[in-house]
Design an enzyme around this catalytic site. Structure first.
Site, PDB file in Angstrom:
ATOM      1  N   THR A  87       0.872  -1.171   0.000  1.00  0.00           N
ATOM      2  CA  THR A  87       0.000   0.000   0.000  1.00  0.00           C
ATOM      3  C   THR A  87       0.906   1.217   0.000  1.00  0.00           C
ATOM      4  O   THR A  87       1.657   1.435   0.962  1.00  0.00           O
ATOM      5  CB  THR A  87      -0.895   0.016   1.258  1.00  0.00           C
ATOM      6  OG1 THR A  87      -1.635  -1.195   1.306  1.00  0.00           O
ATOM      7  CG2 THR A  87      -1.860   1.189   1.207  1.00  0.00           C
ATOM      8  N   LYS A 162      -7.862   1.268  -3.112  1.00  0.00           N
ATOM      9  CA  LYS A 162      -7.486   0.841  -1.758  1.00  0.00           C
ATOM     10  C   LYS A 162      -7.677   1.968  -0.735  1.00  0.00           C
ATOM     11  O   LYS A 162      -8.276   1.770   0.320  1.00  0.00           O
ATOM     12  CB  LYS A 162      -6.016   0.388  -1.775  1.00  0.00           C
ATOM     13  CG  LYS A 162      -5.362   0.184  -0.441  1.00  0.00           C
ATOM     14  CD  LYS A 162      -5.643  -1.159   0.151  1.00  0.00           C
ATOM     15  CE  LYS A 162      -5.098  -1.250   1.573  1.00  0.00           C
ATOM     16  NZ  LYS A 162      -5.426  -2.493   2.218  1.00  0.00           N
ATOM     17  N   LYS A 237      -1.808   4.829   8.627  1.00  0.00           N
ATOM     18  CA  LYS A 237      -1.018   4.932   7.394  1.00  0.00           C
ATOM     19  C   LYS A 237      -1.949   5.135   6.188  1.00  0.00           C
ATOM     20  O   LYS A 237      -1.730   6.028   5.365  1.00  0.00           O
ATOM     21  CB  LYS A 237      -0.187   3.650   7.201  1.00  0.00           C
ATOM     22  CG  LYS A 237       0.524   3.589   5.859  1.00  0.00           C
ATOM     23  CD  LYS A 237       1.142   2.238   5.544  1.00  0.00           C
ATOM     24  CE  LYS A 237       1.619   2.205   4.090  1.00  0.00           C
ATOM     25  NZ  LYS A 237       2.230   0.956   3.686  1.00  0.00           N
TER      26      LYS A 237
HETATM   27  P1  NAD Z   1       6.237  -5.928   7.157  1.00  0.00           P
HETATM   28  O1  NAD Z   1       6.936  -4.796   7.805  1.00  0.00           O
HETATM   29  O2  NAD Z   1       5.920  -7.163   7.956  1.00  0.00           O
HETATM   30  O3  NAD Z   1       7.043  -6.405   5.840  1.00  0.00           O
HETATM   31  C1  NAD Z   1       7.779  -5.561   5.023  1.00  0.00           C
HETATM   32  C2  NAD Z   1       9.076  -6.272   4.694  1.00  0.00           C
HETATM   33  O4  NAD Z   1       9.837  -5.480   3.762  1.00  0.00           O
HETATM   34  C3  NAD Z   1       9.990  -6.470   5.911  1.00  0.00           C
HETATM   35  O5  NAD Z   1      10.270  -7.861   6.073  1.00  0.00           O
HETATM   36  C4  NAD Z   1      11.251  -5.673   5.578  1.00  0.00           C
HETATM   37  O6  NAD Z   1      12.448  -6.278   6.049  1.00  0.00           O
HETATM   38  C5  NAD Z   1      11.194  -5.664   4.071  1.00  0.00           C
HETATM   39  N1  NAD Z   1      11.970  -4.583   3.462  1.00  0.00           N
HETATM   40  C6  NAD Z   1      11.997  -3.269   3.802  1.00  0.00           C
HETATM   41  N2  NAD Z   1      12.826  -2.589   2.977  1.00  0.00           N
HETATM   42  C7  NAD Z   1      13.326  -3.492   2.098  1.00  0.00           C
HETATM   43  C8  NAD Z   1      14.227  -3.418   1.004  1.00  0.00           C
HETATM   44  N3  NAD Z   1      14.782  -2.253   0.647  1.00  0.00           N
HETATM   45  N4  NAD Z   1      14.520  -4.548   0.338  1.00  0.00           N
HETATM   46  C9  NAD Z   1      13.972  -5.734   0.690  1.00  0.00           C
HETATM   47  N5  NAD Z   1      13.094  -5.879   1.718  1.00  0.00           N
HETATM   48  C10 NAD Z   1      12.791  -4.764   2.401  1.00  0.00           C
HETATM   49  O7  NAD Z   1       4.886  -5.301   6.563  1.00  0.00           O
HETATM   50  P2  NAD Z   1       3.579  -6.090   6.054  1.00  0.00           P
HETATM   51  O8  NAD Z   1       2.570  -6.125   7.151  1.00  0.00           O
HETATM   52  O9  NAD Z   1       3.983  -7.351   5.388  1.00  0.00           O
HETATM   53  O10 NAD Z   1       3.001  -5.041   4.996  1.00  0.00           O
HETATM   54  C11 NAD Z   1       3.561  -4.914   3.702  1.00  0.00           C
HETATM   55  C12 NAD Z   1       2.682  -3.967   2.889  1.00  0.00           C
HETATM   56  O11 NAD Z   1       1.363  -4.494   2.823  1.00  0.00           O
HETATM   57  C13 NAD Z   1       2.566  -2.563   3.472  1.00  0.00           C
HETATM   58  O12 NAD Z   1       2.601  -1.628   2.418  1.00  0.00           O
HETATM   59  C14 NAD Z   1       1.210  -2.586   4.160  1.00  0.00           C
HETATM   60  O13 NAD Z   1       0.620  -1.306   4.228  1.00  0.00           O
HETATM   61  C15 NAD Z   1       0.436  -3.511   3.256  1.00  0.00           C
HETATM   62  N6  NAD Z   1      -0.688  -4.205   3.904  1.00  0.00           N
HETATM   63  C16 NAD Z   1      -0.536  -4.786   5.115  1.00  0.00           C
HETATM   64  C17 NAD Z   1      -1.610  -5.442   5.710  1.00  0.00           C
HETATM   65  C18 NAD Z   1      -1.458  -6.110   7.056  1.00  0.00           C
HETATM   66  O14 NAD Z   1      -2.490  -6.471   7.645  1.00  0.00           O
HETATM   67  N7  NAD Z   1      -0.262  -6.323   7.542  1.00  0.00           N
HETATM   68  C19 NAD Z   1      -2.852  -5.484   5.052  1.00  0.00           C
HETATM   69  C20 NAD Z   1      -2.967  -4.911   3.783  1.00  0.00           C
HETATM   70  C21 NAD Z   1      -1.872  -4.253   3.223  1.00  0.00           C
END
Ligand code: NAD
Length: 290
Positions: A87, A162, A237
């Protein structure tokens, strides 16, 4: 298909595992998270892109997406598709799509709804912006990771869908919580309130499917001490992204603005961080009219 997967956190990890389980050849990269089962570890983001038909990103925000895309796009084979499921702000989604197109690649912004449970169970909903050709190419992967993929329009349309959806969600959650808190003060039983509203014109997903009152309605985070679920800081966010987009597009969104302000207060100066976003109800319960 050969799939590169960058960002294997709470969401990306189980999504990549589901693709590998269905027989796709998945190569992954993350700065910190462990490799999910069946996913081959790459030494860099660019390495995941080499020879890949599709590169999927699932990253925290637009700035990180832009940085990763700048590294990955030059390493991708012509005709491959870069599919971002994070997102992020609409502008970052469109900027990355332009860079990909200039390099002869397809690009999709495909944010998801459904949370960690949906990612694990393969029941996410994808809202997708980009060309029909790129959408058709990635559709078999969406069908594994999710239950529904809607092609919403050109680049940025997925992110637009979204943040509009989640702006409604944030506003209706606040409305539902403040109504329960008012009902309490008026001496109205919460179950009776649910019985009426869930079958009357005040019904909504937040009331009917994700009721913020413990012990009322179907099981929800309220029944588990408001452990997320969907954390208040993630709602914040998305509300901030909605207001950033509204600002850029000159749209008047007073309710979204107020919801963003309330979740900011809740997360930053009260005890909302780490709580489910429905914990607005105990917040309102404690308060008085100012
Ligand atoms: P998270 O923080 O668990 O995962 C993000 C991952 O990205 C981490 O493991 C981090 O190490 C990695 N990362 C960061 N910078 C990086 C880079 N330069 N290279 C490689 N890896 C890198 O977050 P999440 O909960 O998995 O969410 C991910 C996305 O999905 C976000 O944009 C969030 O808004 C969206 N989202 C999350 C949910 C939820 O319920 N968690 C629901 C819908 C959407």
């Amino acid at each position: 298909m050969k799939v590169g997967f960058i960002g294997l956190g709470n969401m990306g990890g189980p999504m990549a595992a589901n693709l590998a389980r269905e027989g796709h050849e998945v190569t992954g990269f993350d700065l910190a998270a462990p490799m999910p089962e069946g996913v081959r570890k790459a030494a860099s983001a660019a390495e995941t892109a080499q020879g890949a038909d599709v590169v999927i990103t699932m990253l925290p925000n637009g700035a990180i997406l832009r940085a990763v895309a700048a590294e990955v796009i030059p390493a991708m084979a012509p005709g491959a598709v870069l599919c971002d499921c994070s997102t992020v702000d609409v502008e970052s989604a469109r900027a990355v799509a332009e860079q990909a197109a200039a390099a002869g690649l397809g690009a999709l912004d495909a944010p998801v709804s459904g949370g960690v449970g949906g990612a694990t169970n393969g029941t996410l909903t994808f809202m997708v912006g980009g060309s029909a050709e790129a959408f058709d190419k990635v559709k078999p992967l969406f069908d594994i990771m999710g239950q529904k993929a809607v092609h919403c329009g050109d680049a940025g349309a997925g992110q637009a869908a979204k943040i509009c959806n989640n702006m409604i969600l944030g506003v209706t959650m606040i409305a539902t919580c403040e109504a329960f808190a008012l009902a309490d003060k008026l001496g109205l039983d919460r179950q009776k309130m649910f019985d009426v509203v869930s079958t009357s014109s005040g019904y909504s997903w937040t009331m009917n499917a994700y009721c913020p009152a413990p012990g009322v309605g179907p099981a929800s985070p309220a029944d588990n001490d408001y452990k997320p679920g969907f954390a208040a800081e993630l709602m914040l966010k998305d509300l901030r992204l909605s207001q950033q987009a509204a600002e850029a597009a000159d749209a008047d969104t007073p309710m979204g603005q107020l919801a963003a302000a309330l979740y900011t207060q809740f997360v930053e100066t009260e005890d909302g961080r780490g709580m489910d976003f429905s914990a607005m109800l105990p917040r309102f319960e404690k308060r008085h009219r100012s």
